[in-house]
Design an enzyme around this catalytic site. Structure first.
Site, short mmCIF file in Angstrom:
data_model
loop_
_atom_site.label_atom_id
_atom_site.label_comp_id
_atom_site.label_asym_id
_atom_site.label_seq_id
_atom_site.Cartn_x
_atom_site.Cartn_y
_atom_site.Cartn_z
N LYS A 52 0.84 -1.21 0.00
CA LYS A 52 0.00 0.00 0.00
C LYS A 52 0.87 1.25 0.00
O LYS A 52 0.61 2.21 -0.73
CB LYS A 52 -0.95 -0.02 1.21
CG LYS A 52 -2.09 -1.01 1.03
CD LYS A 52 -2.87 -1.30 2.31
CE LYS A 52 -3.88 -2.43 2.06
NZ LYS A 52 -4.58 -2.88 3.25
N GLN A 96 -4.74 -1.59 9.53
CA GLN A 96 -4.64 -2.92 8.91
C GLN A 96 -5.22 -3.99 9.84
O GLN A 96 -4.86 -4.06 11.01
CB GLN A 96 -3.16 -3.22 8.58
CG GLN A 96 -2.94 -4.51 7.84
CD GLN A 96 -3.58 -4.51 6.46
OE1 GLN A 96 -3.43 -3.57 5.69
NE2 GLN A 96 -4.29 -5.57 6.14
N ASP A 119 -11.42 2.75 3.92
CA ASP A 119 -11.79 1.33 3.77
C ASP A 119 -13.31 1.19 3.63
O ASP A 119 -13.80 0.12 3.26
CB ASP A 119 -11.36 0.54 5.02
CG ASP A 119 -10.02 -0.17 4.82
OD1 ASP A 119 -9.68 -0.46 3.66
OD2 ASP A 119 -9.34 -0.43 5.83
#
Ligand code: NAD
Length: 285
Positions: A52, A96, A119
């Site tokens: 990422k 994460q 997200d």
């Protein structure tokens, strides 16, 4: 033989549009910024975070990494999220998953400011997706829709079957297919007659997390098959949920693992970060 959907190539195109948009934003004095938080030392999470960060750099997006030890307390993590919520140069926050045992992931997600929730896991964004009034779409399901469109698969009116009902893949996947006017069935571990239901699917999406779960006898000839699963085979090699070698003989198109859905997830994260930067700076999205 099925057409192989090249997730890397489709993702590269999305990333290029993000790069161009980032340049345009920078000309307006706006540099999109993403904060990535990783807690503990899960090797898969470390790989995802590294990928990422690399993708951000390539797209011209500013990124910050916060790597915290597994011993981090809930209060410390919540404090960091609050700090990032207030940080002006950060438009997107990603924590994460999975978090180490003992940390409450739901509470962390709910603490992220919805406008920075790239997200799209915050209940406010989940609700927005439900009613079709959203800013962000969850990265993996949004990537799947892009992949289907990239090979010209028409979703409207088609029978779509999603195997898996998690909050991060299965449920939002079903909702996005519904937005595209698909007729959607969600299957899960308690579903009866799974094989028969899957065989009705014009579009079959597997998000289970079990290698060779979807066998050729579960697939209608000519179906589009998307494999979200990430597993290891008996030799330790990455593989999906679908028995690729057999299913590719009868599907019309299919995603490989690796090189299918995975690259799209990161590309859509970059796109959401740009959207967040625009929203927070009053630029039209
Ligand atoms: P999860 O474990 O939360 O959910 C799995 C789902 O599979 C559950 O809803 C369960 O009901 C269903 N299931 C389990 N056994 C079943 C059975 N026998 N019959 C029918 N359904 C069954 O997993 P998840 O987070 O949704 O992820 C699914 C897979 O996708 C995993 O392999 C994960 O690593 C992968 N994944 C990939 C990406 C990507 O970017 N490619 C992103 C997220 C997740």
């Amino acid at each position: 033989m099925a057409q192989i959907i090249d997730g890397k190539a489709v993702a590269a195109k999305v990333r290029e549009t993000v790069r161009v948009e980032t340049e345009a934003l920078k000309e307006k004095g706006i540099t999109p910024g993403l904060a990535v938080v990783i807690v503990g030392d899960d090797p898969a999470s470390r790989t995802y975070v590294n990928n990422k960060k690399k993708a951000c750099a390539q797209a011209g997006i500013y990124s910050e990494e916060y790597a915290l030890p597994a011993s981090t307390t809930q209060a410390e993590l919540m404090e960091l999220v609050e700090k990032l919520n207030a940080k002006k140069d950060i438009n997107g926050i990603l924590v994460q998953s999975p978090l180490p045992e003992g940390l409450d992931e739901t509470a962390v997600v709910e603490a992220i400011a919805p406008e920075k929730d790239v997200d799209a896991f915050h209940p406010s964004n989940v609700g927005r997706i439900m009613i079709g009034n959203f800013h962000f779409l969850p990265c993996t399901p949004a990537g799947v829709i892009e992949l289907l469109k990239s090979v010209g698969v028409e979703i409207s009116g088609k029978n779509c079957v999603v195997i898996g009902r998690s909050n991060i893949v299965g449920k939002p996947m079903a909702m996005l297919l519904l937005h595209e006017n698909g007729t959607v069935t969600i299957c899960h571990s308690k579903t009866r007659n799974l094989k028969e239901i899957c065989r009705q699917a014009d579009i079959l999406i597997a998000a289970v997390g079990r290698r060779r779960f979807v066998t050729a006898d579960m697939v209608k000839p000519g179906a589009a098959v998307i494999d979200v699963g990430i597993n290891r085979d008996e030799n330790g090699k990455l593989c999906g949920d679908v028995d690729f070698a057999e299913v590719e003989k009868i599907a019309s198109c299919i995603t490989p693992v690796p090189g299918g859905v995975g690259p799209m997830t990161i590309a859509m994260l970059l796109r959401n970060t740009i959207t967040a930067a625009k929203l927070q700076n009053g630029v039209e999205t």
